[in-house]
Structures are given as structure tokens and as C-alpha cells.
Motif scaffolding. Structure first.
Motif, PDB file in Angstrom:
ATOM      1  N   ILE A 194     -17.809 -12.127 -14.849  1.00 14.15           N
ATOM      2  CA  ILE A 194     -18.950 -12.772 -14.170  1.00 14.15           C
ATOM      3  C   ILE A 194     -18.372 -12.956 -12.486  1.00 14.15           C
ATOM      4  O   ILE A 194     -17.559 -12.659 -12.149  1.00 14.15           O
ATOM      5  CB  ILE A 194     -18.738 -14.388 -14.730  1.00 14.15           C
ATOM      6  CG1 ILE A 194     -17.406 -14.880 -14.319  1.00 14.15           C
ATOM      7  CG2 ILE A 194     -19.044 -14.565 -16.085  1.00 14.15           C
ATOM      8  CD1 ILE A 194     -17.382 -16.402 -14.627  1.00 14.15           C
ATOM      9  N   THR A 195     -19.695 -13.201 -11.769  1.00 19.29           N
ATOM     10  CA  THR A 195     -19.618 -13.622 -10.622  1.00 19.29           C
ATOM     11  C   THR A 195     -19.981 -15.032 -10.506  1.00 19.29           C
ATOM     12  O   THR A 195     -20.980 -15.530 -10.912  1.00 19.29           O
ATOM     13  CB  THR A 195     -20.377 -12.570  -9.551  1.00 19.29           C
ATOM     14  OG1 THR A 195     -21.809 -12.875  -9.842  1.00 19.29           O
ATOM     15  CG2 THR A 195     -20.076 -11.239  -9.676  1.00 19.29           C
ATOM     16  N   TYR A 196     -19.272 -15.845  -9.310  1.00 18.84           N
ATOM     17  CA  TYR A 196     -19.457 -17.309  -9.302  1.00 18.84           C
ATOM     18  C   TYR A 196     -19.082 -17.659  -7.892  1.00 18.84           C
ATOM     19  O   TYR A 196     -18.367 -16.869  -7.103  1.00 18.84           O
ATOM     20  CB  TYR A 196     -18.434 -17.897 -10.265  1.00 18.84           C
ATOM     21  CG  TYR A 196     -17.013 -17.633 -10.219  1.00 18.84           C
ATOM     22  CD1 TYR A 196     -16.234 -18.553  -9.583  1.00 18.84           C
ATOM     23  CD2 TYR A 196     -16.485 -16.646 -10.681  1.00 18.84           C
ATOM     24  CE1 TYR A 196     -14.901 -18.319  -9.314  1.00 18.84           C
ATOM     25  CE2 TYR A 196     -15.144 -16.230 -10.488  1.00 18.84           C
ATOM     26  CZ  TYR A 196     -14.274 -17.225  -9.910  1.00 18.84           C
ATOM     27  OH  TYR A 196     -12.970 -17.004  -9.559  1.00 18.84           O
ATOM     28  N   ARG A 197     -19.337 -18.629  -7.738  1.00 20.53           N
ATOM     29  CA  ARG A 197     -19.041 -19.528  -6.403  1.00 20.53           C
ATOM     30  C   ARG A 197     -18.550 -20.895  -6.490  1.00 20.53           C
ATOM     31  O   ARG A 197     -19.295 -21.857  -7.403  1.00 20.53           O
ATOM     32  CB  ARG A 197     -20.394 -19.709  -5.347  1.00 20.53           C
ATOM     33  CG  ARG A 197     -20.036 -20.148  -3.926  1.00 20.53           C
ATOM     34  CD  ARG A 197     -21.255 -20.187  -3.218  1.00 20.53           C
ATOM     35  NE  ARG A 197     -21.895 -18.939  -2.831  1.00 20.53           N
ATOM     36  CZ  ARG A 197     -22.991 -18.473  -3.469  1.00 20.53           C
ATOM     37  NH1 ARG A 197     -23.682 -19.294  -4.060  1.00 20.53           N
ATOM     38  NH2 ARG A 197     -23.319 -17.374  -2.937  1.00 20.53           N
ATOM     39  N   LEU A 198     -17.347 -21.107  -6.180  1.00 26.23           N
ATOM     40  CA  LEU A 198     -16.634 -22.486  -6.603  1.00 26.23           C
ATOM     41  C   LEU A 198     -17.369 -23.704  -5.623  1.00 26.23           C
ATOM     42  O   LEU A 198     -17.980 -23.265  -4.687  1.00 26.23           O
ATOM     43  CB  LEU A 198     -15.189 -22.436  -6.252  1.00 26.23           C
ATOM     44  CG  LEU A 198     -14.293 -21.516  -7.119  1.00 26.23           C
ATOM     45  CD1 LEU A 198     -12.913 -21.532  -6.419  1.00 26.23           C
ATOM     46  CD2 LEU A 198     -14.128 -21.959  -8.416  1.00 26.23           C
ATOM     47  N   PRO A 199     -17.141 -24.875  -6.491  1.00 32.64           N
ATOM     48  CA  PRO A 199     -17.958 -25.989  -5.524  1.00 32.64           C
ATOM     49  C   PRO A 199     -17.303 -26.020  -4.021  1.00 32.64           C
ATOM     50  O   PRO A 199     -15.984 -25.856  -3.816  1.00 32.64           O
ATOM     51  CB  PRO A 199     -17.264 -27.013  -6.306  1.00 32.64           C
ATOM     52  CG  PRO A 199     -17.028 -26.576  -7.676  1.00 32.64           C
ATOM     53  CD  PRO A 199     -16.674 -25.307  -7.563  1.00 32.64           C
ATOM     54  N   ALA A 200     -18.333 -26.351  -3.117  1.00 34.34           N
ATOM     55  CA  ALA A 200     -17.953 -26.564  -1.705  1.00 34.34           C
ATOM     56  C   ALA A 200     -17.261 -25.236  -1.273  1.00 34.34           C
ATOM     57  O   ALA A 200     -16.312 -25.316  -0.422  1.00 34.34           O
ATOM     58  CB  ALA A 200     -16.901 -27.542  -1.392  1.00 34.34           C
ATOM     59  N   ASP A 201     -17.563 -24.195  -1.614  1.00 37.13           N
ATOM     60  CA  ASP A 201     -17.144 -22.767  -1.224  1.00 37.13           C
ATOM     61  C   ASP A 201     -18.428 -21.838  -0.908  1.00 37.13           C
ATOM     62  O   ASP A 201     -19.397 -21.862  -1.492  1.00 37.13           O
ATOM     63  CB  ASP A 201     -16.168 -22.149  -2.186  1.00 37.13           C
ATOM     64  CG  ASP A 201     -15.340 -21.245  -1.539  1.00 37.13           C
ATOM     65  OD1 ASP A 201     -15.605 -20.822  -0.441  1.00 37.13           O
ATOM     66  OD2 ASP A 201     -14.543 -20.556  -2.404  1.00 37.13           O
ATOM     67  N   THR A 202     -18.254 -21.087  -0.167  1.00 37.18           N
ATOM     68  CA  THR A 202     -19.404 -19.963   0.127  1.00 37.18           C
ATOM     69  C   THR A 202     -18.920 -18.564  -0.326  1.00 37.18           C
ATOM     70  O   THR A 202     -19.920 -17.592  -0.508  1.00 37.18           O
ATOM     71  CB  THR A 202     -19.618 -19.812   1.569  1.00 37.18           C
ATOM     72  OG1 THR A 202     -18.355 -19.215   2.327  1.00 37.18           O
ATOM     73  CG2 THR A 202     -20.081 -21.233   2.187  1.00 37.18           C
ATOM     74  N   LEU A 203     -17.747 -18.326  -0.787  1.00 31.77           N
ATOM     75  CA  LEU A 203     -17.265 -17.174  -1.119  1.00 31.77           C
ATOM     76  C   LEU A 203     -17.718 -16.764  -2.648  1.00 31.77           C
ATOM     77  O   LEU A 203     -17.566 -17.634  -3.341  1.00 31.77           O
ATOM     78  CB  LEU A 203     -15.578 -16.760  -1.009  1.00 31.77           C
ATOM     79  CG  LEU A 203     -15.021 -15.701  -1.509  1.00 31.77           C
ATOM     80  CD1 LEU A 203     -15.384 -14.446  -0.704  1.00 31.77           C
ATOM     81  CD2 LEU A 203     -13.473 -15.815  -1.429  1.00 31.77           C
ATOM     82  N   ILE A 204     -18.318 -15.536  -2.844  1.00 29.82           N
ATOM     83  CA  ILE A 204     -18.578 -15.077  -4.210  1.00 29.82           C
ATOM     84  C   ILE A 204     -17.407 -14.251  -4.930  1.00 29.82           C
ATOM     85  O   ILE A 204     -16.881 -13.212  -4.107  1.00 29.82           O
ATOM     86  CB  ILE A 204     -19.777 -14.160  -4.309  1.00 29.82           C
ATOM     87  CG1 ILE A 204     -21.060 -14.922  -3.719  1.00 29.82           C
ATOM     88  CG2 ILE A 204     -20.443 -13.728  -5.527  1.00 29.82           C
ATOM     89  CD1 ILE A 204     -22.340 -14.151  -3.421  1.00 29.82           C
TER      90      ILE A 204
END
Length: 501
Positions: A194-204
Motif C-alpha cells: 500500500i501507499t499511504y499518508r499519515l494524519p497531519a503529514d504530507t509524505l507519501i
């Protein structure tokens, strides 16, 4: 966001106690035999062939699928090949299901629940070993495909719980049961990337996650989210605002509470207790929570309606079936079956049968009836007998509807009795409804193809993060502000009333 019913939904297609079946390849002749058998049974039994999709289009689709069977095909590919013919019926009660034992104890499922906010998808419950995937993590891709693309494909692959061109049922079920749908359509997988973005983060970010068996999935959900499991019984009442005299009646199903209860007395007793409590507490605003209620027994839906309908009513105008359906309702071993059928049905003059008792009248409850403001929380998974309740209430000019459109049509559906057929070679199973049920409603009183909400409510990102019951919160705000779409017991108008603000 309560998850008790999600635990029930997960594993819908699973035959517990059976291992995953080995791969199967069908010859072109076997595949064609199965497809021909399916079409013949649908033509004979299904009362809605040609209703939503014209017969010439169904014939054209069948020919195209039949002519495309020119080479050996593995089981899952054939499942995909047959699916468009079943979904073309656009009938939420007609289901294409895997052969027995195709999915079992060793099947592995995607390890999370996801929820949409606009065009994005977020993890709401994570059961993977990677505990950094907190609630509110944006899920972008699974195995290189966007979640939006996967959701669209799964939604188109299965029309269960959604009639006609209505989308809410398919959207709802394919997300509530995303792990099930994914395994049923793509097969079991040991792991996913999976690819994802954590809460309050911009990094994929990118990671690989192991998929879980049903046993592991359930045990982890119960361990990590035990406080969120919905343990409310069906027909439970809770007072949510004493200042406005507001209570919520949770109606999670119209199925019976006991197996050996043909007259549904247990359901009726629990319903009586609920409305006695509402009267005792002098409730003035009743929120009927029918979200996720997939229906059940029409008799039970009529019993609920008796507590607020202003005059005697009937649920169905017509109940009809094709001539061949008679043989499916008569048991050869029962010498009284044919006589019983004759007492219940009569020839309708169009090569079929009609119910003799479809226009059964129900009298309203008097001593424990509810006279205050009715609010209905509903979504796309409010289907079948649930839509019958919503349609009859709307037809009577009552209620304020909140959430999203129901899954079934305002006019009625294809249900009642069912026949499950098994295709000869693939052993796939198809559930076919045998009756066309037409609601006793006035067409001009509809507010859409389904029962549409007066107030459409959608989930926000904050709702995901806080696990908030956002539909209930919106409904309670309407009550506090005195907003109603239809006043109780007012005369019915020819056209639907507009929501007052």
C-alpha cells in the motif's frame, strides 16, 4: 462508528470449516453450459427479467458473453465473465456467489476498514501488525491501483443491495464489506503493498502488509476496538436528549430474533416493549435508526408501521410470480403443498400467479402509538423491507428523512421467496428472487426512485478521526432547531413536501 455489525458482515461468503479449494479450469463447453443454464433459470424464474434492463439488451449481452467463451478459463476468470450478466438485471436481491468452499478458513483478507471523505479514502480500523497506521491515515493505493479505482470496480462487480441505477447501496456495501468484496473478486492474498499518508503529514509512504485470516481479523478487532463494538440489541431504545424528549429506536433488522418462531412473536413482544417505554417516557421526537438494516420479514415491517400510521394500511398492492416459480414453492414430499399453494395464490391471467393475501390490512396501534415527530436515519444499506417502511411512511406524508437514499426502489422490489441455483460445472451459486412485490403507494408521492433524504449528510474527516455518529448528530441538531420536513398526522398532499428550514 460502531463495528459490531461489521464483524457480522466480514466473512459473508465464507464457508467456515472448509479450506480454500484448488484451482479449477473450465473448458469452453463447460463454461457455455453453465452460462446457458443460468440464463434459462433466470428466464423461467426471475420476475424482473427485462424490468430495469430491456430484454433485447440482455439477449445481446448474453450472446456476447457466450461467444466470448472460446478458450479454457480458470474459475475466478469465469466468475468475472458471468458477473456482468447477473449485474445487468440491476436487482439488489439477485446475487452471484462463489461455489461452496472457495473461500474458507485459510482465506486472507485486507487488514483494515476504510471510509471515504469526498474523493479520498481513510483507514478507520486497522488490524494489521503495523500499528503506526492510525485512524485517519489516508489510503492511496493497494498493489499499485488507487483505492478509488478499486472501489469503483468492486461496486460495479456486485449489484447486491441496490436496485436499478441507484448507487448508494453498492457504494455502502462495497465499503462496509471491502475486505470481503476484495477477496471475493481478486482472490485470497498473503500480503498487499500500500501507499499511504499519515494524519497531519504530507509524505507519501509505502509498505507491505500481511493479510489476515477471518479468525485473526476478528480477534484483533475485538482486542483493539472493543469499546466501539455495537452490542445494542435489535429494537433497543435509548433516550439521547431529555430536554427535547428525544429517543433513538435502533431497528437493525426485520429478521426474526429466534429460529423457531414462524409467527414472529418474539419480534412483536420486543417491539411492544420498546413503544411502551417511549410512551412512559413521554417521548416527543423519535429517531428511528435504520442505517444498515438490510430488511427481512415484511410482517415485521408492517408491525413497526402500526405504531405511527394514522389509519389502516396495506404494505403491498401486488405480489406476483412466474408460472415456473410454482414448482419451487411446492415440496414433493409434502402432500398438502399443492393445496396450500392454491389457497395462497391464484392465476393472474398473464402466465403466472398472484398472491390472494397481498392486500392484507393492518390496523394502527392506539394505546401505544407514537404521535410525535418522526426522524429516520437511513443509508444505502437500508434495503428491502426497510425501504418498505420508509416508502409507506413517505406515502402517508410523514417523517423527516436524514442520511442518504435507501437501497431499494420506492415502487417495490423482487423478493419474497428465493431459489438458489448451482451452475453445473463451476458450481457457482445464484440466488434468484421469485416474486415481484409492488408497494401500496401513490407514485406521485415519491421523492425519487428510492426514498431520498430530506437532509443529505456526508462524512467529514473530523468524523473519521473522532469516530463520531455524524448522522445522529445532524439529526439531533434538526430536532433542537425544531426542523421537520413533514408534520405528523397532517393530510397527504399530491406531491412530496419540501423540507422546512
Amino acid at each position: 462508528m460502531k463495528i459490531g455489525r461489521l464483524l457480522l458482515f466480514l466473512g459473508l461468503w465464507i464457508g467456515l470449516g472448509c479450506p480454500m479449494m484448488p484451482a479449477q479450469t473450465l473448458t469452453p463447453n463447460q463454461a457455455r453450459t453453465d452460462l446457458t443454464y443460468l440464463k434459462r433459470k433466470l428466464d423461467l424464474l426471475h420476475p424482473g427479467m427485462g424490468y430495469y434492463t430491456p430484454r433485447p439488451r440482455m439477449e445481446q449481452l448474453y450472446d456476447s458473453l457466450y461467444n466470448g467463451l472460446t478458450a479454457p478459463m480458470n474459475y475466478l476468470a469465469f466468475f468475472h465473465h458471468v458477473s456482468p450478466f447477473v449485474t445487468a438485471l440491476k436487482d439488489g436481491h439477485t446475487n452471484l456467489n462463489h461455489r461452496k468452499n472457495f473461500i474458507g478458513k485459510t482465506t486472507r483478507f485486507i487488514p483494515f476498514y476504510i471510509r471515504p471523505v469526498g474523493e479520498q479514502y481513510f483507514i478507520s480500523h486497522n488490524v494489521s501488525a503495523d500499528t503506526s497506521l492510525h485512524r485517519g491515515t489516508e489510503l492511496i493505493t493497494i498493489n499499485g491501483r488507487t483505492v478509488a479505482d478499486l472501489h469503483r470496480e468492486l461496486m460495479e462487480a456486485d449489484h447486491s443491495g441496490s436496485d436499478g441505477d441507484n448507487l448508494t447501496g453498492r457504494q455502502q456495501w462495497s465499503l462496509v464489506q471491502f475486505a470481503d468484496y476484495y477477496a471475493a473478486w481478486y482472490g485470497s492474498a498473503d500480503s498487499i503493498v500500500i501507499t499511504y499518508r499519515l494524519p497531519a503529514d504530507t509524505l507519501i509512504r509505502k509498505t507491505r502488509l500481511n493479510c489476515l485470516t477471518l479468525t485473526s481479523f476478528r480477534s484483533t478487532i475485538q482486542r483493539r476496538y472493543h469499546n466501539e463494538i455495537d452490542r445494542r440489541p435489535n429494537l433497543s431504545v435509548r433516550i439521547v436528549d431529555s430536554a427535547t424528549r428525544t429517543a433513538v429506536l435502533r431497528v437493525s433488522t426485520f429478521m426474526g430474533t429466534k429460529k423457531n418462531d414462524p409467527f414472529q412473536w418474539a419480534f412483536n413482544r420486543r417491539l411492544k416493549r420498546a413503544f411502551r417505554e417511549l410512551k412512559k417516557e413521554n417521548i416527543q421526537n423519535l429517531v428511528v435508526d435504520m442505517q444498515g438494516n438490510g430488511g427481512g420479514i415484511v410482517l415485521n415491517s408492517a408491525r413497526l408501521l402500526r405504531y405511527w400510521m394514522p389509519k389502516p394500511f396495506t404494505i403491498m398492492e401486488h405480489e406476483e410470480m412466474k408460472r415456473a416459480a410454482r414448482n419451487e414453492l411446492i415440496s414433493r414430499w409434502n402432500p398438502f403443498a399443492a393445496l396450500n399453494f392454491s389457497l395462497q395464490y391464484k392465476a393472474n391471467g398473464s402466465d403466472g400467479f398472484a398472491s390472494r393475501s397481498s392486500r392484507r390490512y393492518y390496523r394502527p396501534r392506539n394505546r401505544t402509538s407514537f404521535k410525535g415527530n418522526l426522524y429516520f436515519m437511513m443509508n444505502g444499506a437500508s434495503f428491502s423491507a426497510t425501504t418498505s417502511v420508509l416508502a409507506k411512511t413517505l406515502d402517508a406524508g410523514m417523517g423527516t428523512f436524514v442520511g442518504e437514499a435507501s437501497g431499494s426502489a420506492y415502487w417495490g422490489d423482487f423478493a419474497g421467496h428465493f431459489k438458489t441455483i448451482t451452475l453445473p460445472y463451476s458450481r457457482m451459486q445464484v440466488r434468484i428472487p421469485l416474486k415481484k412485490l409492488t408497494h401500496a403507494v401513490v407514485a406521485d408521492r415519491a421523492n425519487g426512485f428510492t426514498v431520498e433524504p430530506d437532509f443529505r449528510v456526508t462524512r467529514s474527516y473530523d468524523d473519521v478521526i473522532t469516530n463520531r455518529d455524524y448522522v445522529l448528530e445532524y439529526t439531533l441538531r434538526l430536532i433542537r432547531e425544531g426542523v421537520v420536513a413533514r408534520q405528523p398526522m397532517q393530510p397527504i398532499k399530491a406531491r412530496p413536501l419540501q423540507a422546512s428550514r
